[in-house]
Design a protein around this motif. Structure first.
Motif, mmCIF file in Angstrom:
data_model
loop_
_atom_site.group_PDB
_atom_site.id
_atom_site.type_symbol
_atom_site.label_atom_id
_atom_site.label_comp_id
_atom_site.label_asym_id
_atom_site.label_seq_id
_atom_site.Cartn_x
_atom_site.Cartn_y
_atom_site.Cartn_z
ATOM 1 N N GLY A 11 -150.199 -22.778 26.918
ATOM 2 C CA GLY A 11 -150.788 -21.646 27.634
ATOM 3 C C GLY A 11 -149.822 -20.494 27.799
ATOM 4 O O GLY A 11 -149.058 -20.123 26.904
ATOM 5 N N ASP A 12 -149.847 -19.890 29.014
ATOM 6 C CA ASP A 12 -149.002 -18.728 29.294
ATOM 7 C C ASP A 12 -147.519 -19.086 29.242
ATOM 8 O O ASP A 12 -146.684 -18.261 28.837
ATOM 9 C CB ASP A 12 -149.350 -18.156 30.675
ATOM 10 C CG ASP A 12 -150.766 -17.591 30.699
ATOM 11 O OD1 ASP A 12 -151.284 -17.249 29.618
ATOM 12 O OD2 ASP A 12 -151.348 -17.505 31.800
ATOM 13 N N SER A 13 -147.159 -20.284 29.675
ATOM 14 C CA SER A 13 -145.753 -20.691 29.635
ATOM 15 C C SER A 13 -145.247 -20.760 28.199
ATOM 16 O O SER A 13 -144.103 -20.385 27.913
ATOM 17 C CB SER A 13 -145.594 -22.058 30.311
ATOM 18 O OG SER A 13 -146.005 -22.000 31.664
ATOM 19 N N ARG A 14 -146.080 -21.217 27.298
ATOM 20 C CA ARG A 14 -145.668 -21.284 25.886
ATOM 21 C C ARG A 14 -145.490 -19.878 25.309
ATOM 22 O O ARG A 14 -144.558 -19.624 24.539
ATOM 23 C CB ARG A 14 -146.705 -22.055 25.091
ATOM 24 C CG ARG A 14 -146.340 -22.251 23.628
ATOM 25 C CD ARG A 14 -147.350 -23.174 22.953
ATOM 26 N NE ARG A 14 -146.965 -23.426 21.565
ATOM 27 C CZ ARG A 14 -147.341 -22.673 20.549
ATOM 28 N NH1 ARG A 14 -148.110 -21.609 20.757
ATOM 29 N NH2 ARG A 14 -146.958 -22.959 19.315
ATOM 30 N N HIS B 66 -144.027 -29.104 33.945
ATOM 31 C CA HIS B 66 -145.187 -29.165 33.040
ATOM 32 C C HIS B 66 -145.767 -30.564 33.036
ATOM 33 O O HIS B 66 -145.046 -31.567 32.958
ATOM 34 C CB HIS B 66 -144.768 -28.776 31.621
ATOM 35 C CG HIS B 66 -145.872 -28.907 30.614
ATOM 36 N ND1 HIS B 66 -147.005 -28.114 30.641
ATOM 37 C CD2 HIS B 66 -146.024 -29.762 29.562
ATOM 38 C CE1 HIS B 66 -147.792 -28.468 29.651
ATOM 39 N NE2 HIS B 66 -147.225 -29.463 28.986
ATOM 40 N N ARG B 67 -147.094 -30.646 33.132
ATOM 41 C CA ARG B 67 -147.807 -31.919 33.079
ATOM 42 C C ARG B 67 -148.703 -31.911 31.853
ATOM 43 O O ARG B 67 -149.700 -31.178 31.814
ATOM 44 C CB ARG B 67 -148.651 -32.125 34.329
ATOM 45 C CG ARG B 67 -147.813 -32.287 35.593
ATOM 46 C CD ARG B 67 -148.697 -32.536 36.794
ATOM 47 N NE ARG B 67 -147.899 -32.702 38.014
ATOM 48 C CZ ARG B 67 -148.425 -32.936 39.219
ATOM 49 N NH1 ARG B 67 -149.745 -33.013 39.338
ATOM 50 N NH2 ARG B 67 -147.633 -33.082 40.264
ATOM 51 N N PRO B 68 -148.375 -32.695 30.870
ATOM 52 C CA PRO B 68 -149.214 -32.689 29.661
ATOM 53 C C PRO B 68 -150.588 -33.268 29.941
ATOM 54 O O PRO B 68 -150.762 -34.142 30.787
ATOM 55 C CB PRO B 68 -148.422 -33.580 28.684
ATOM 56 C CG PRO B 68 -147.587 -34.458 29.567
ATOM 57 C CD PRO B 68 -147.253 -33.620 30.784
ATOM 58 N N ILE B 69 -151.591 -32.745 29.227
ATOM 59 C CA ILE B 69 -152.972 -33.209 29.359
ATOM 60 C C ILE B 69 -153.136 -34.457 28.517
ATOM 61 O O ILE B 69 -152.851 -34.466 27.325
ATOM 62 C CB ILE B 69 -153.968 -32.122 28.916
ATOM 63 C CG1 ILE B 69 -153.770 -30.864 29.762
ATOM 64 C CG2 ILE B 69 -155.397 -32.619 29.014
ATOM 65 C CD1 ILE B 69 -154.632 -29.706 29.310
ATOM 66 N N GLU B 70 -153.603 -35.521 29.179
ATOM 67 C CA GLU B 70 -153.799 -36.787 28.477
ATOM 68 C C GLU B 70 -155.180 -36.802 27.847
ATOM 69 O O GLU B 70 -156.182 -36.567 28.513
ATOM 70 C CB GLU B 70 -153.654 -37.970 29.439
ATOM 71 C CG GLU B 70 -152.243 -38.068 30.046
ATOM 72 C CD GLU B 70 -152.127 -39.246 30.989
ATOM 73 O OE1 GLU B 70 -153.166 -39.934 31.176
ATOM 74 O OE2 GLU B 70 -151.023 -39.481 31.517
ATOM 75 N N HIS B 71 -155.209 -37.085 26.581
ATOM 76 C CA HIS B 71 -156.463 -37.181 25.842
ATOM 77 C C HIS B 71 -156.761 -38.643 25.570
ATOM 78 O O HIS B 71 -155.929 -39.366 25.023
ATOM 79 C CB HIS B 71 -156.399 -36.409 24.520
ATOM 80 C CG HIS B 71 -156.171 -34.948 24.699
ATOM 81 N ND1 HIS B 71 -157.181 -34.066 25.035
ATOM 82 C CD2 HIS B 71 -155.037 -34.199 24.621
ATOM 83 C CE1 HIS B 71 -156.688 -32.849 25.131
ATOM 84 N NE2 HIS B 71 -155.390 -32.906 24.887
ATOM 85 N N THR B 72 -157.945 -39.080 25.967
ATOM 86 C CA THR B 72 -158.341 -40.464 25.737
ATOM 87 C C THR B 72 -158.812 -40.617 24.304
ATOM 88 O O THR B 72 -159.747 -39.931 23.877
ATOM 89 C CB THR B 72 -159.488 -40.851 26.687
ATOM 90 O OG1 THR B 72 -159.048 -40.633 28.022
ATOM 91 C CG2 THR B 72 -159.856 -42.326 26.496
#
Length: 285
Positions: free
Chosen positions: A65-68, A140-146
């Motif tokens: 996002g914006d941080s990247r 930063h908390r990465p989004i976990e994808h199932t």
């Protein structure tokens, strides 16, 4: 690519980056010396510029996002600054022999002022931008994808298709029962035959309601009181209401006393009142 191939690729990348840093380190050290840095500061100066570039690259691969986008801007800015200082180092031969005057990176004064400002502001920017990038990476908390399996995808697609098909179906039309067979006037035997054997071509209507359980009623559930006739009920009502007043002679009282239905209790009440009225008239006569 197998693990060995990946390891060789990473090793080659590290070697190329290390050699490129050594080349850039020489130019940045000479620029730092020309701006007044001592030998220790001039040696550490390339790590400030090129080291922040490596940090911004890692942050770009981690953040989203914006941080990247912020990490990409920092990476681009410091890459451009390092490129400009390396370019100046190639244009000014005096920087190689350390004979150039301090604070002098170009002959034209505006260009010299801009280059000195750029070279001296990079360490301060590394402190600010480096701290900000590290804070963003740590928070930063990465989004976990199932992960979904092919069977789950097929099940979901089948469920959606069934749900869509069910929406288009309307309520089932009411079932019209087949007309009952007409009994012939041939006596009881022909009537029983017509009921047991349906006529040819007729189809029994299917009922959507559940059928009740059939069978004989248990002896315990049957009523122990025998069915009484109207005369028997009237006799019991006369005996019970013999000493009742006209006000007490009500259908509810009779129903409770003889334990019968409300309709029969009203009939018994009217009958007893009529008998009392007839008896009172005869007594008066």
């Amino acid at each position: 690519m197998n693990r060995l191939g990946k390891g060789l690729l990473v090793a080659a990348l590290v070697g190329v980056v290390a050699m490129a840093f050594r080349v850039s380190w020489n130019a940045l050290r000479d620029v730092a010396t020309a701006t007044g840095a001592d030998s220790t500061a001039a040696t550490l100066y390339p790590f400030v510029v090129d080291g922040l570039m490596a940090l911004a690259l890692v942050a770009t691969l981690t953040l989203t996002g914006d941080s990247r986008r912020f990490a990409l801007r920092v990476l681009a800015a410091y890459t451009l600054a390092s490129l400009v200082l390396n370019y100046v180092h190639g244009l000014v031969p005096g920087l190689h022999d350390e004979v150039v005057d301090w604070g002098r990176l170009a002959d034209w004064d505006p260009a010299n002022w801009a280059l000195v400002l750029l070279a001296t502001s990079l360490p301060v920017g590394s402190i600010y931008f480096g701290s900000d990038l590290v804070a963003k990476v740590l928070h930063h908390r990465p989004i976990e994808h199932t992960p979904t399996t092919p069977n789950q995808d097929e099940t979901a697609e089948t469920y959606v298709n069934r749900s869509t098909a069910d929406l288009g179906e309307s309520a089932p039309a009411p079932i019209t029962p087949a007309p009952a067979p007409v009994a012939l006037a041939a006596g009881p035997v022909s009537l029983v035959k017509s009921i047991d054997r349906p006529p040819v071509g007729s189809v029994a209507a299917e009922s959507t309601r559940p059928r009740r359980a059939t069978g004989r009623v248990p002896a315990v559930a049957r009523s122990t009181r025998p069915n009484r006739t109207s005369e028997q009920l009237l006799t019991e009502a006369r005996e019970v209401a013999a000493d009742w007043s006209d006000r007490e002679l009500t259908a509810e009282g009779i129903r409770r006393a003889v334990r019968t239905s409300p309709a029969k209790a009203r009939v018994l009440r009217d009958t007893l009142r009529a008998e009392r009225a007839a008896g009172s008239g005869e007594a008066a006569a």
